[in-house]
Every structure is written in structure tokens, then in C-alpha cells.
Design a protein around this motif. Structure first.
Motif, PDB file in Angstrom:
ATOM      1  N   GLN A  68      35.734  36.244  40.851  1.00 22.59           N
ATOM      2  CA  GLN A  68      36.472  35.249  41.631  1.00 22.59           C
ATOM      3  C   GLN A  68      36.803  35.763  43.026  1.00 22.59           C
ATOM      4  O   GLN A  68      37.084  34.986  43.931  1.00 22.59           O
ATOM      5  N   LEU A  69      36.758  37.091  43.223  1.00 22.21           N
ATOM      6  CA  LEU A  69      37.023  37.679  44.537  1.00 22.21           C
ATOM      7  C   LEU A  69      35.748  38.096  45.264  1.00 22.21           C
ATOM      8  O   LEU A  69      35.797  38.481  46.423  1.00 22.21           O
ATOM      9  N   ARG A  72      34.970  36.723  48.689  1.00 21.22           N
ATOM     10  CA  ARG A  72      35.903  37.195  49.716  1.00 21.22           C
ATOM     11  C   ARG A  72      35.617  38.639  50.112  1.00 21.22           C
ATOM     12  O   ARG A  72      35.999  39.081  51.185  1.00 21.22           O
TER      13      ARG A  72
END
Length: 89
Positions: A68-69, A72
Motif C-alpha cells: 500500500q506504500l 509512494r
């Protein structure tokens, strides 16, 4: 819930939000300082190719363990790769 209790709840939530914002700014500042220190060390390290290989292995582990990161992390990873001598197209 009466208006006094509601007002107290709103004030408490406001204080919590302000505390979270202060923590986020402090963490951001810490990350910036660490990035500058790391860049300084990396630019002077004699074996940047070995560091590059190790960094890429760790980044793969990080992205696999926190998908999920991962998106980023891409831009930050690109900057570190550039410092280590791998220029992306």
C-alpha cells in the motif's frame, strides 16, 4: 448529548488533530534531515555499486512487505538510485 458535552468533544478532537499535525511535521523534518545526511554519506562512499545492489534488494523487500506504500516509495527510491549512480530513463 448536550451542547456542553458536544463542545468538549469537538475541542478534544481539535486538540488531537493539532497534535497529529505537529507529529507529522516533526516526522517530515526528521526524514528531511536523515535524507540529507544519507545523501552526504552516499556521495562520498567508495563502493557505490555495492550499495546500489543492497539498496535495491532492501527496497524490493520494503515494497513487497508494504504494497500500500509502494507507489509512494517510488519517487524517493528514484532519488536514492540517482545518488547511487543509477540514472533512470
Amino acid at each position: 448529548m448536550d451542547s456542553k458535552a458536544l463542545q468538549e468533544a469537538v475541542e478534544l478532537h481539535g486538540q488531537n488533530i493539532n497534535g497529529l499535525m505537529e507529529n507529522q511535521l516533526a516526522l517530515t523534518a526528521q526524514v528531511q534531515v536523515l535524507q540529507a545526511a544519507l545523501a552526504t554519506v552516499l556521495l562520498k562512499h567508495p563502493d557505490r555499486p555495492a550499495l546500489l545492489a543492497t539498496f535495491q534488494q532492501y527496497m524490493k523487500i520494503c515494497k513487497d512487505s508494504a504494497p500500500q506504500l509502494a507507489s509512494r516509495m517510488e519517487a524517493l527510491e528514484g532519488g536514492m538510485l540517482a545518488l547511487l549512480g543509477q540514472h533512470q530513463a
